[in-house]
Scaffold this active site. Sequence first.
Site, PDB file in Angstrom:
ATOM      1  N   LYS A 164     -30.257  15.908  34.882  1.00 31.09           N
ATOM      2  CA  LYS A 164     -29.193  16.312  35.796  1.00 31.09           C
ATOM      3  C   LYS A 164     -28.009  16.832  34.988  1.00 31.09           C
ATOM      4  CE  LYS A 164     -25.602  14.398  37.563  1.00 31.09           C
ATOM      5  NZ  LYS A 164     -24.681  15.567  37.694  1.00 31.09           N
ATOM      6  N   GLU A 171     -24.191   7.991  24.974  1.00 28.38           N
ATOM      7  CA  GLU A 171     -23.282   8.665  24.045  1.00 28.38           C
ATOM      8  C   GLU A 171     -22.037   8.988  24.851  1.00 28.38           C
ATOM      9  OE1 GLU A 171     -20.937  10.588  22.362  1.00 28.38           O
ATOM     10  OE2 GLU A 171     -22.112  12.417  22.544  1.00 28.38           O
ATOM     11  N   CYS A 221     -15.996  14.916  22.222  1.00 25.73           N
ATOM     12  CA  CYS A 221     -15.732  13.490  22.017  1.00 25.73           C
ATOM     13  C   CYS A 221     -15.493  13.146  20.551  1.00 25.73           C
ATOM     14  CB  CYS A 221     -16.870  12.648  22.595  1.00 25.73           C
ATOM     15  SG  CYS A 221     -18.503  13.191  22.100  1.00 25.73           S
ATOM     16  N   GLU A 233      -8.664   8.808  25.681  1.00 24.04           N
ATOM     17  CA  GLU A 233      -9.209  10.126  25.365  1.00 24.04           C
ATOM     18  C   GLU A 233      -8.590  11.177  26.284  1.00 24.04           C
ATOM     19  OE1 GLU A 233     -13.560  11.903  24.302  1.00 24.04           O
ATOM     20  OE2 GLU A 233     -13.443  10.651  26.090  1.00 24.04           O
TER      21      GLU A 233
END
Length: 478
Positions: free
Chosen positions: A176, A249, A283, A379
């Site tokens: 997906k 991850e 990231c 983040e």
Amino acid sequence: MSGEPRTLHNFINGAPAAAEETGDLIDPVTEEVFARAPLSGAHEVDTAVRAAAGAFERWRDTTPAERQLALFRIAEDVERRAAEIVAAESENTGKPLGLTLDEEIPMALDAIRFFAGAARTLEGRSAGEYMAGHTSWVRREPVGVCAQVTPWNYPLLMAVWKWAPAIAAGNTVVLKPSDTTPVSTLLTAEILAEHLPPGVFNVVCGDRGTGRALVAHPGPQMVSITGSVRAGKEVAAAAAAHLKRTHLELGGKAPVIVFDDADPAAAAAAIAEAGYFNAGQDCTAATRVLAGPRVHDAFLDALVGQAKNVRTGPPGDDGAAYGPLNNVAQFGRVAGFVDRLPGHADVLAGGRRARDRGYFYEPTVVGGLRQDDEIVQNEVFGPVITVQRFDSEDRAVEWANGVEYGLASSVWTTDHARALRVSRRLDFGCVWINCHIPLVAEMPHGGFKSSGHGKDLSMYGFEDYTRVKHVMSNHEEA
């Protein structure tokens, strides 16, 4: 925008498959609808999983050489159709065409070819007699149907990192893509279908509800996601109901430690490139700098100079270093971090929308920050680099490790002993020394703490898509 937006379809059992509902895809450059993509429900997910389960019965019995050859042929077609794939990726994301062709296509090809080779190099313990009259050996087998969820920052590349090792190991896949970036994944599915049996690789498009339905489905034996910490926690919780394997991850907040002996100008140039690439939507991006007391001012001046010379622009702008943020929600998130800065923080470059139209944000530098500031702890996932001044090596390590993330980091110094010492103390899955962000297929990529577990790339990543079975044979007559 002229013309009616086209309608995209899922890709199930080797062919396009319509869905009952669709949602708009927004071009981040123009903010206009350019296509409609499926919002898949439980029925579409079930159809895809059943197709993958049926294909697994055949695909797992193929030889490593057969799987390798299929992946090599896929890589050849990806390379041949690179310009078409880049156009699809740019339509998804607004990425610069030239940079995507030069940077992301070679990485994707290298990963496919690496895992093609890995298919024929699995190793295990040698067979032996560990009990009198019995011989034991270990088999590495494919896990089964793998559910995979990919993000919007690197739709093509992150998909390759997932389906290539899974297929090489003999698994089948239901993937997906992000609800905002399915275009390049669907194009890739057409390429894979030319070289794989129907059902080996399936794509279901949709939103979070689609992802939840896929993860919760009892069919997949493993779930792999690249995404936010929130999404990873949701996947882990849903997968627990059926005790599925999880490969997570997740986000990052990479510390970039610049010691006093580093060249401030050279470090600033390299860190700016690694921080602003892909609009900071990475990231591992170099967006949290910790600078030594004597180098801090010179480094900060050099970094501000770099930021003022970096330009964002649309895909066809050859001078643009990066494109827009991916979607309106992400634009709001990045702008919100800057708008909520505490009074002691200084915006030294950028901090604003870059163009009247599209989700473009200026390259930004923020100084004067403290360790507990929101923008340091969380983040941002945008073109915003923060800088803090540390007073000792111990303080630098303390602050570097003092976030919930543990994905990537870097150390900038000419002192070899310090580089080794600090790299050992940093609680991150990757530590670069005097560089930041280069990745190679042979080395693992993955994090610690809230950045998840499991590895992409390398033989470690390949082995994650296998299971270990002990077989023991009795020598004695029955």
